[in-house]
Scaffold this motif. Structure first.
Motif, short mmCIF file in Angstrom:
data_model
loop_
_atom_site.label_atom_id
_atom_site.label_comp_id
_atom_site.label_asym_id
_atom_site.label_seq_id
_atom_site.Cartn_x
_atom_site.Cartn_y
_atom_site.Cartn_z
N SER A 13 0.83 -1.19 0.00
CA SER A 13 0.00 0.00 0.00
C SER A 13 0.87 1.24 0.00
O SER A 13 1.88 1.31 0.68
CB SER A 13 -0.89 0.00 1.25
N ALA A 14 0.47 2.22 -0.76
CA ALA A 14 1.20 3.49 -0.80
C ALA A 14 0.62 4.47 0.21
O ALA A 14 0.81 5.67 0.09
CB ALA A 14 1.16 4.07 -2.20
N ASN A 15 -0.09 3.97 1.20
CA ASN A 15 -0.74 4.83 2.18
C ASN A 15 0.13 5.10 3.39
O ASN A 15 -0.38 5.40 4.46
CB ASN A 15 -2.08 4.22 2.62
N ALA A 16 1.43 4.99 3.26
CA ALA A 16 2.32 5.27 4.37
C ALA A 16 2.32 6.77 4.67
O ALA A 16 2.29 7.59 3.76
CB ALA A 16 3.74 4.81 4.05
N VAL B 189 10.67 11.09 14.38
CA VAL B 189 9.86 10.91 13.19
C VAL B 189 9.46 9.43 13.13
O VAL B 189 10.22 8.56 13.55
CB VAL B 189 10.62 11.34 11.91
N SER B 190 8.25 9.16 12.64
CA SER B 190 7.82 7.77 12.49
C SER B 190 7.05 7.62 11.19
O SER B 190 6.53 8.59 10.63
CB SER B 190 6.96 7.33 13.67
N ILE B 191 6.99 6.37 10.69
CA ILE B 191 6.26 6.07 9.47
C ILE B 191 5.20 5.03 9.82
O ILE B 191 5.50 3.99 10.42
CB ILE B 191 7.19 5.56 8.36
N HIS B 192 3.96 5.33 9.44
CA HIS B 192 2.81 4.48 9.73
C HIS B 192 2.12 4.08 8.43
O HIS B 192 2.17 4.80 7.44
CB HIS B 192 1.76 5.24 10.55
N ILE B 193 1.43 2.95 8.48
CA ILE B 193 0.42 2.61 7.48
C ILE B 193 -0.84 2.37 8.29
O ILE B 193 -0.88 1.49 9.15
CB ILE B 193 0.80 1.38 6.65
N GLY B 194 -1.83 3.21 8.07
CA GLY B 194 -3.00 3.21 8.93
C GLY B 194 -2.57 3.63 10.33
O GLY B 194 -1.87 4.62 10.49
N THR B 195 -2.95 2.85 11.32
CA THR B 195 -2.56 3.18 12.70
C THR B 195 -1.32 2.43 13.15
O THR B 195 -0.81 2.67 14.24
CB THR B 195 -3.71 2.86 13.68
N ALA C 190 12.19 -0.74 14.45
CA ALA C 190 11.28 -1.25 13.43
C ALA C 190 10.28 -2.15 14.14
O ALA C 190 10.63 -2.87 15.08
CB ALA C 190 12.04 -2.03 12.36
N SER C 191 9.02 -2.11 13.70
CA SER C 191 7.98 -2.91 14.35
C SER C 191 6.90 -3.29 13.35
O SER C 191 6.92 -2.84 12.20
CB SER C 191 7.38 -2.14 15.53
N ASN C 192 5.97 -4.12 13.78
CA ASN C 192 4.79 -4.52 12.98
C ASN C 192 5.15 -5.13 11.63
O ASN C 192 4.46 -4.92 10.64
CB ASN C 192 3.83 -3.34 12.81
N GLY C 193 6.27 -5.85 11.58
CA GLY C 193 6.67 -6.50 10.33
C GLY C 193 7.42 -5.59 9.38
O GLY C 193 7.71 -5.98 8.26
N GLY C 194 7.74 -4.38 9.81
CA GLY C 194 8.42 -3.41 8.95
C GLY C 194 9.91 -3.68 8.81
O GLY C 194 10.54 -4.26 9.68
N ALA C 195 10.46 -3.24 7.70
CA ALA C 195 11.90 -3.22 7.47
C ALA C 195 12.27 -1.77 7.18
O ALA C 195 11.63 -1.12 6.36
CB ALA C 195 12.29 -4.12 6.31
N CYS C 196 13.28 -1.27 7.86
CA CYS C 196 13.61 0.16 7.80
C CYS C 196 15.10 0.37 7.56
O CYS C 196 15.92 -0.47 7.90
CB CYS C 196 13.24 0.85 9.11
#
Length: 137
Positions: free
Chosen positions: A22-25, A35-41, A65-71
């Motif tokens: 999703s491009a909704n980041a 600073v943080s990056i979210h998709i939805g909540t 990094a959390s919720n399955g993210g790679a940063c």
């Protein structure tokens, strides 16, 4: 009558076995220091700027990094001359830190002297969404 078939980029990627994201980041700044990056909540990447305190103190970046993210994350510096003219704009001064969900990393301490600001930056690799904090002066 001919039928027309329309493929979207996402459909083509799925047919080739690729995954789409999703491009909704969204990038959210917390004051000047984070600073943080979210998709939805769900938060996927976070970067904080830590200071030893006081004027001209040293700075380091702290990344998670959390919720399955790679940063990918790093620390940057900007410096002005004594006359107020720009000596150099935001420049990477730390290594790149690559994080998988559940990872936490910190840079070492970096000088943040007179006329110098430091900030942290992070990219959510699945969407290429980038965000940087405002910086500490």
């Amino acid at each position: 009558m001919k039928k027309q078939i329309v493929f979207t980029l996402a459909t083509a990627a799925l047919l080739m076995g690729a995954t789409t994201t999703s491009a909704n980041a969204t990038v959210t700044k917390a004051g000047d220091y984070a600073v943080s990056i979210h998709i939805g909540t769900a938060e996927f990447c976070r970067a904080n700027t830590l200071s030893q305190g006081g004027a001209n103190s040293d700075i380091k970046g702290q990344f998670t990094a959390s919720n399955g993210g790679a940063c990918q994350a790093w620390l940057e510096r900007k410096r002005y001359n004594d006359d107020g003219s720009l000596q150099y704009n935001w420049t990477k001064i730390s290594d790149y830190y690559f994080l998988q969900s559940g990872d936490q990393r910190e840079t070492g301490w970096h000088w943040n002297g007179a006329n110098t600001g430091s900030r942290v930056c992070v990219i959510l690799t699945s969407t290429s969404e980038k965000g940087c904090s405002n910086g500490i002066w």
